[in-house]
Design a protein around this motif. Structure first.
Motif, short mmCIF file in Angstrom:
data_model
loop_
_atom_site.label_atom_id
_atom_site.label_comp_id
_atom_site.label_asym_id
_atom_site.label_seq_id
_atom_site.Cartn_x
_atom_site.Cartn_y
_atom_site.Cartn_z
N LYS A 11 111.18 -13.72 19.46
CA LYS A 11 110.13 -14.52 20.05
C LYS A 11 110.67 -15.26 21.28
CE LYS A 11 107.63 -15.61 15.76
NZ LYS A 11 107.11 -16.70 14.91
N ILE A 12 109.76 -15.59 22.18
CA ILE A 12 110.10 -16.54 23.24
C ILE A 12 110.40 -17.88 22.58
CG2 ILE A 12 109.15 -17.80 25.21
CD1 ILE A 12 107.46 -15.29 25.81
N LEU A 13 111.42 -18.58 23.07
CA LEU A 13 111.81 -19.85 22.46
C LEU A 13 110.71 -20.90 22.66
CD1 LEU A 13 115.56 -20.04 23.53
CD2 LEU A 13 114.60 -19.21 21.37
N HIS A 14 110.45 -21.64 21.57
CA HIS A 14 109.42 -22.68 21.60
C HIS A 14 109.93 -23.85 20.77
CE1 HIS A 14 105.18 -24.25 20.52
NE2 HIS A 14 105.45 -24.59 21.78
N GLY A 15 110.07 -25.01 21.40
CA GLY A 15 110.59 -26.17 20.67
C GLY A 15 110.97 -27.27 21.63
N GLY A 16 112.16 -27.86 21.42
CA GLY A 16 112.59 -28.89 22.35
C GLY A 16 113.56 -29.89 21.79
N ASP A 17 113.74 -31.00 22.51
CA ASP A 17 114.72 -32.03 22.17
C ASP A 17 114.29 -32.80 20.92
OD1 ASP A 17 115.76 -31.24 24.62
OD2 ASP A 17 116.36 -33.27 25.15
N TYR A 18 115.21 -32.87 19.97
CA TYR A 18 114.94 -33.50 18.69
C TYR A 18 116.06 -34.48 18.39
CZ TYR A 18 113.60 -33.75 13.71
OH TYR A 18 113.19 -34.16 12.46
N ASN A 19 115.71 -35.68 17.98
CA ASN A 19 116.70 -36.72 17.69
C ASN A 19 116.56 -37.20 16.24
OD1 ASN A 19 115.72 -37.39 20.86
ND2 ASN A 19 117.90 -37.13 20.50
N PRO A 20 116.91 -36.35 15.28
CA PRO A 20 116.72 -36.70 13.88
C PRO A 20 117.59 -37.87 13.42
CG PRO A 20 118.06 -34.71 14.07
CD PRO A 20 117.55 -35.02 15.44
N GLU A 21 118.66 -38.18 14.19
CA GLU A 21 119.52 -39.29 13.79
C GLU A 21 118.76 -40.62 13.74
OE1 GLU A 21 120.64 -38.45 18.20
OE2 GLU A 21 119.83 -37.38 16.48
N GLN A 22 117.61 -40.68 14.42
CA GLN A 22 116.81 -41.91 14.37
C GLN A 22 116.09 -42.09 13.04
OE1 GLN A 22 114.34 -42.52 17.98
NE2 GLN A 22 115.39 -40.77 18.86
N TRP A 23 116.08 -41.02 12.23
CA TRP A 23 115.26 -41.05 11.02
C TRP A 23 116.05 -40.68 9.76
CZ3 TRP A 23 111.06 -43.23 12.84
CH2 TRP A 23 110.69 -42.97 14.17
N LEU A 24 117.37 -40.83 9.80
CA LEU A 24 118.19 -40.42 8.66
C LEU A 24 117.91 -41.25 7.42
CD1 LEU A 24 121.63 -39.68 10.35
CD2 LEU A 24 119.80 -38.09 9.76
N ASP A 25 117.42 -42.49 7.61
CA ASP A 25 117.09 -43.32 6.46
C ASP A 25 115.67 -43.08 5.95
OD1 ASP A 25 115.78 -44.37 8.61
OD2 ASP A 25 116.34 -46.46 8.25
N SER A 26 114.98 -42.09 6.54
CA SER A 26 113.61 -41.76 6.13
C SER A 26 113.49 -40.25 5.94
CB SER A 26 112.60 -42.25 7.16
OG SER A 26 112.73 -43.63 7.41
N PRO A 27 114.08 -39.69 4.89
CA PRO A 27 114.06 -38.23 4.71
C PRO A 27 112.66 -37.63 4.66
CG PRO A 27 114.83 -39.35 2.72
CD PRO A 27 114.80 -40.37 3.80
N GLU A 28 111.69 -38.43 4.24
CA GLU A 28 110.32 -37.92 4.20
C GLU A 28 109.79 -37.63 5.60
OE1 GLU A 28 109.96 -42.34 4.74
OE2 GLU A 28 111.24 -40.98 3.58
N ILE A 29 110.26 -38.39 6.61
CA ILE A 29 109.87 -38.14 8.00
C ILE A 29 110.47 -36.83 8.48
CG2 ILE A 29 110.20 -38.93 10.39
CD1 ILE A 29 109.77 -41.76 9.44
#
Length: 678
Positions: A11-29
């Motif tokens: 597939k053509i790439l589809h997505g982008g910049d993700y900063n999951p470190e901001q939400w490590l204390d909220s696994p449900e997010i």
């Protein structure tokens, strides 16, 4: 194409910049993010670029489990990772322990900690710490099957004037010129009595020091590029030394003039860039043309598919006005990148941060985090479209026309102190020339003076004030062997150290163009002149055209005059000339002409060069672009008008693989056609 195939997906790439470190204390997010990614056909995320303080909270103490978990979780769901190196923003402890890493501005003041790219590319301490974190990331994660490629830093840019950089600059100059006598000669330092006795006396340009020695300014910019490239190569070496062989990219910033991006060819395997047009600030077709130019610039860097690394799915937070994209605009802009050679549509950002600088920058997932938002639905539409156009991935363009747009020439132009210090129309002239062929559906490469001209039939040369890299010989050879060159006013004035040519301009090309430049008139903003056609001219021009800003006066030797000025003391002097030289032709444009002139001129030249148009008629505001594989040719037709236009599709030759078969192409709509090669 081999390097590009290393990362080619279904597939053509589809997505982008993700900063999951901001939400490590909220696994449900994080789980909710993954759910929304999958519904939007997201297949890649970029992580790690701003994670240094979490990856290495104390010097030498690494924690990587959280990042490995994210990469694993994504890969389990068929989402790849582009792994960023974190050199774009250093942690507090690093600046405190090693103050030399913080930049010094041109007034010789050292910055405080903060911001991005507030670091010295020369600092041995910074280079060592970047090497250590890059080596660690590559060793631990570089060969993970979910890691697609490495993303070096983030938007390299800026300069540092610290003592370390001053010493490195002097060494760079000594290597370039050999002796101080040669530097003085090339820089013309006798003017204003600024002769140097030794390299140790040289300082970088400063508003409290030297700012008007143009060769110094030009060489400083070259040095900054060279030092940034060297820093990037050191980042790359650390990753290679750790045993990782994944390809590399770094995200460029469009028409950024702080660096010469072409010097990064030895660093990157794939070009990528961050596209943030100000849609709806002017007519959409004009913004589309400007954006197309930069897509073609990025594609031409390595002459293969590039990546759209960042784009906003909604508004930005840093432009003067945070304008929302109107319905359909995201889809049209995304497919325009694909049309011009991108193998991706990636966003900044995947989820809006809750606080700090970019909390209001557009995102796929906003603070509400629902799937019923307009932006999320439009991202889903883009994802669905890209999934259906997977066969375009890896296809290429083969333009027979090019425009010469050179960063070092631009640096020199903007610093020249004349003939117009405000409103010098370099970008505008390039855009007019580019637009004159693009409106015909003719694809162009955007090249610089280091590139070869041999693959083209037409080369457009706007305001090439500075000559370097043997460009005069390349132009002469190109025309002599049957090419058509179109050069504008204020070209061939100086050499690579901004020293004026003494024996007639354009330098060493007066015979090719059959004329000599004499004077340049800078017009006030309310002034204008008119170009009148010569009766019986070879282009059969009948109408007149307006010119503004700059009017050059030339003396013709062999060239044929096609148009002349209507008024002023240079009434009757040439505005447009053509010279037959060898097997080819050299056109020269003497004034800053209106767009209609370029449209008519380039349509006549397109016919003269026997360049085939993809469609016989293209409505105003419609863009037609071509990509091809070994087996097929793809025609991407896009209406950048908000309203529909009458459009006849060439369905006797092509079949529709995306879009509707109608007699009207809706506003912001796209149709993709395909025909098999014989």
């Amino acid at each position: 194409m081999e390097k590009n195939r290393e990362i080619r997906l279904e597939k053509i790439l589809h997505g982008g910049d993700y900063n999951p470190e901001q939400w490590l204390d909220s696994p449900e997010i994080l789980e909710r993010d993954l759910e929304l990614f999958l519904k939007a056909d997201i297949n890649v995320v970029t992580v790690g670029m701003f994670s240094w303080s979490l990856l290495e909270p104390e010097e030498g103490k690494y924690q990587i489990d959280w990042l490995l978990h994210i990469i694993d979780r994504m890969y389990q769901n068929e989402i790849y990772t582009i792994l960023g190196t974190p050199s774009g923003a250093r942690p507090q402890w690093l600046a405190k322990c090693y103050p030399e890493v913080l930049r010094v501005n041109e007034k010789r003041e050292r910055n405080l900690f903060g911001g991005r790219h507030n670091h010295c590319y020369t600092s041995p301490a910074y280079r060592q710490k970047v090497r250590e974190i890059n080596f660690f990331l590559a060793k631990e994660l570089g060969n993970h099957p979910g890691v697609l490629l490495f993303h070096l830093s983030n938007e390299y840019g800026g300069d540092c004037h610290c003592p370390l950089c001053q010493e490195k600059f002097r060494s760079w100059l000594k290597k370039r010129y050999g002796t101080i006598e040669e530097l003085n000669r090339r820089w013309n330092t006798t003017f204003w009595s600024h002769t140097y006795q030794c390299f140790e006396q040289i300082e970088s340009p400063s508003s409290i020091g030297e700012m008007h020695l143009h060769a110094l300014n030009l060489d400083w910019k070259r040095f900054v590029t060279a030092q940034t490239v060297d820093f990037a190569l050191q980042e790359k070496k650390a990753i290679r030394d750790a045993g990782c062989q994944k390809p590399f990219t770094t995200n460029f910033m469009g028409d950024y003039d702080g660096l010469n991006y072409r010097k990064f060819k030895e660093v990157i395997d794939i070009a990528s860039w961050d596209s943030y047009p100000q849609w709806h600030s002017k007519p959409e077709p004009q913004t589309a043309l400007e954006t197309a130019f930069m897509h073609d610039f990025m594609r031409t860097l390595l002459k293969k598919p590039f990546l759209l690394m960042e784009s906003s799915p909604s508004s930005t937070n840093w432009q003067e006005v945070s304008k929302l994209r109107k319905p359909g605009m995201l889809h049209a802009a995304s497919l325009q990148a694909i049309a011009h050679g991108s193998d991706s549509v990636l966003y900044f950002q995947m989820r809006q941060s809750q606080g700090a600088s970019e909390k209001f920058h557009g995102a796929v997932i906003d603070h509400y985090a629902g799937e019923d938002t307009r932006v999320y639905r439009e991202v889903c539409q883009v994802g669905e479209t890209l999934a259906g156009l997977s066969e375009l991935a890896g296809t290429i363009q083969k333009p027979k026309a090019a425009i010469l747009y050179d960063t070092e020439n631009r640096w020199a132009l903007m610093d020249a102190q004349g003939p117009r210090n405000v409103g010098l129309p370099y970008n505008e002239t390039a855009q007019k020339l580019y637009g004159g062929l693009r409106r015909l559906g003719i694809d162009l490469d955007v090249i610089d003076m280091e590139d070869s001209l041999e693959d083209y039939r037409i080369v457009l040369i706007p305001m090439l004030y500075l000559f370097r890299a043997g460009i005069e010989d390349k132009i002469k050879f190109f025309v002599e062997n049957g090419g058509i060159a179109v050069m504008t006013f204020w070209s061939g004035i100086v050499d690579e150290t901004d020293a004026c040519f003494l024996k007639g301009t354009p330098g060493n090309l007066t015979d090719v163009f059959g004329l000599r430049q004499m004077e340049m008139d800078g017009l006030y903003d309310k002034e204008e002149n008119t170009a009148l056609p010569i009766e019986g001219n070879s282009l059969s021009f009948k109408r007149s055209y307006t010119c503004q800003k700059l009017c050059e006066l030339v003396k013709v030797s062999d060239a044929k005059v096609l148009m002349t000025y209507e008024k002023d003391f240079y009434k009757g002097l040439p505005v447009l000339t053509c010279n037959q030289y060898g097997k080819g032709k050299a056109y020269y444009i003497c004034a800053d002409m209106e767009q209609a002139f370029y449209d008519d001129l380039l349509e006549a030249i397109q016919k003269e060069a026997n360049l085939e148009k993809p469609l016989s008629y293209i409505p105003k505001g419609v863009e037609v672009t071509t990509r091809e594989s070994d087996e097929a040719i793809y025609l991407i037709i896009q209406n950048f008008n908000p309203d529909s236009v009458d459009m006849t599709l060439p369905l006797q030759e092509y079949t529709i693989i995306y879009g509707e078969n109608t007699q009207k192409l809706a506003g912001f709509a796209t149709v993709v056609l395909k025909k098999m090669k014989q």
